[in-house]
Design a protein around this motif. Structure first.
Motif, PDB file in Angstrom:
ATOM      1  N   VAL A  33       7.147  58.390  64.179  1.00 59.48           N
ATOM      2  CA  VAL A  33       8.069  59.507  64.391  1.00 59.48           C
ATOM      3  C   VAL A  33       8.146  59.834  65.877  1.00 59.48           C
ATOM      4  N   GLY A  34       9.259  60.431  66.241  1.00 60.10           N
ATOM      5  CA  GLY A  34       9.441  60.981  67.568  1.00 60.10           C
ATOM      6  C   GLY A  34       9.806  62.441  67.418  1.00 60.10           C
TER       7      GLY A  34
ATOM      8  N   TYR B 199       7.165  63.312  72.164  1.00 55.84           N
ATOM      9  CA  TYR B 199       5.978  62.706  71.581  1.00 55.84           C
ATOM     10  C   TYR B 199       6.391  61.575  70.655  1.00 55.84           C
ATOM     11  N   SER B 200       5.600  60.506  70.659  1.00 57.30           N
ATOM     12  CA  SER B 200       5.744  59.395  69.711  1.00 57.30           C
ATOM     13  C   SER B 200       4.417  59.282  68.973  1.00 57.30           C
ATOM     14  N   LEU B 201       4.491  59.172  67.663  1.00 57.13           N
ATOM     15  CA  LEU B 201       3.291  59.171  66.837  1.00 57.13           C
ATOM     16  C   LEU B 201       3.454  58.169  65.706  1.00 57.13           C
ATOM     17  N   THR B 202       2.464  57.311  65.536  1.00 57.19           N
ATOM     18  CA  THR B 202       2.433  56.391  64.392  1.00 57.19           C
ATOM     19  C   THR B 202       1.218  56.732  63.546  1.00 57.19           C
ATOM     20  N   LEU B 203       1.457  56.916  62.259  1.00 51.80           N
ATOM     21  CA  LEU B 203       0.407  57.271  61.305  1.00 51.80           C
ATOM     22  C   LEU B 203       0.293  56.172  60.264  1.00 51.80           C
ATOM     23  N   LEU B 204      -0.947  55.755  60.009  1.00 51.49           N
ATOM     24  CA  LEU B 204      -1.226  54.701  59.040  1.00 51.49           C
ATOM     25  C   LEU B 204      -2.047  55.269  57.888  1.00 51.49           C
ATOM     26  N   GLU B 205      -1.625  54.954  56.691  1.00 52.94           N
ATOM     27  CA  GLU B 205      -2.338  55.430  55.501  1.00 52.94           C
ATOM     28  C   GLU B 205      -3.761  54.895  55.478  1.00 52.94           C
ATOM     29  N   VAL B 206      -4.696  55.771  55.149  1.00 56.04           N
ATOM     30  CA  VAL B 206      -6.079  55.363  54.968  1.00 56.04           C
ATOM     31  C   VAL B 206      -6.411  55.452  53.493  1.00 56.04           C
TER      32      VAL B 206
ATOM     33  N   LYS C 161       9.536  69.078  63.178  1.00 55.46           N
ATOM     34  CA  LYS C 161      10.910  68.568  63.187  1.00 55.46           C
ATOM     35  C   LYS C 161      10.928  67.281  64.007  1.00 55.46           C
ATOM     36  N   VAL C 162      11.474  66.211  63.429  1.00 53.67           N
ATOM     37  CA  VAL C 162      11.483  64.909  64.106  1.00 53.67           C
ATOM     38  C   VAL C 162      12.910  64.487  64.448  1.00 53.67           C
ATOM     39  N   HIS C 163      13.036  63.720  65.549  1.00 65.69           N
ATOM     40  CA  HIS C 163      14.351  63.185  65.923  1.00 65.69           C
ATOM     41  C   HIS C 163      14.441  61.686  65.666  1.00 65.69           C
ATOM     42  N   SER C 164      13.309  61.074  65.325  1.00 69.35           N
ATOM     43  CA  SER C 164      13.333  59.667  64.910  1.00 69.35           C
ATOM     44  C   SER C 164      12.258  59.458  63.839  1.00 69.35           C
ATOM     45  N   PHE C 165      12.529  58.502  62.958  1.00 69.46           N
ATOM     46  CA  PHE C 165      11.610  58.230  61.851  1.00 69.46           C
ATOM     47  C   PHE C 165      11.767  56.779  61.431  1.00 69.46           C
ATOM     48  N   GLU C 166      10.642  56.085  61.300  1.00 69.36           N
ATOM     49  CA  GLU C 166      10.613  54.728  60.749  1.00 69.36           C
ATOM     50  C   GLU C 166       9.485  54.650  59.741  1.00 69.36           C
ATOM     51  N   GLU C 167       9.737  53.953  58.653  1.00 63.67           N
ATOM     52  CA  GLU C 167       8.734  53.786  57.599  1.00 63.67           C
ATOM     53  C   GLU C 167       8.558  52.300  57.317  1.00 63.67           C
ATOM     54  N   ARG C 168       7.304  51.858  57.193  1.00 61.18           N
ATOM     55  CA  ARG C 168       6.989  50.467  56.911  1.00 61.18           C
ATOM     56  C   ARG C 168       5.821  50.392  55.933  1.00 61.18           C
ATOM     57  N   LYS C 169       5.644  49.218  55.368  1.00 57.15           N
ATOM     58  CA  LYS C 169       4.443  48.901  54.598  1.00 57.15           C
ATOM     59  C   LYS C 169       3.635  47.900  55.411  1.00 57.15           C
ATOM     60  N   VAL C 170       2.359  48.203  55.632  1.00 58.46           N
ATOM     61  CA  VAL C 170       1.464  47.322  56.376  1.00 58.46           C
ATOM     62  C   VAL C 170       0.234  47.098  55.508  1.00 58.46           C
ATOM     63  N   ASN C 171       0.017  45.852  55.094  1.00 56.66           N
ATOM     64  CA  ASN C 171      -1.108  45.528  54.209  1.00 56.66           C
ATOM     65  C   ASN C 171      -1.163  46.450  52.999  1.00 56.66           C
TER      66      ASN C 171
END
Length: 94
Positions: A30-31, A85-92, A13-23
């Motif tokens: 998420v938080g 917790y703050s977590l950033t995940l990047l697609e591989v 369960k997250v209390h914050s969410f941001e989505e972006r495109k990088v390359n």
């Protein structure tokens, strides 16, 4: 607003969410809160480093790895503690 993500079949369960495109790859930030009760399971999950990421509310899924990670508290073994917790995940790409 996205309220949950799934990492390797674990619902978070997250209390914050941001989505972006990088390359041309997905990146999400998420938080979320982790209680002392859930700490061991979440820590074990995050140590895996790379995940099957699903965001059901966005119909989004990808293989992702940790780009950034932080927590407001380092020892959640004490009963009743809650860490942010703050977590950033990047697609591989395979």
């Amino acid at each position: 607003m996205v309220k949950e993500i799934i990492l390797n079949n674990t619902l978070i369960k997250v209390h914050s969410f941001e989505e972006r495109k990088v390359n041309n790859s997905h990146e999400i930030s998420v938080g979320f809160e982790v209680t002392s009760k859930a700490y061991h399971d979440i820590a074990t999950l995050l140590y895996q480093g790379t995940f099957d990421v699903k965001v059901p509310e966005r119909a989004l899924s990808f293989r992702g790895t940790i780009g950034q990670y932080s927590t407001s508290i380092t020892n959640l073994y004490e009963k009743g503690q809650v860490g942010n917790y703050s977590l950033t995940l990047l697609e591989v790409k395979n």
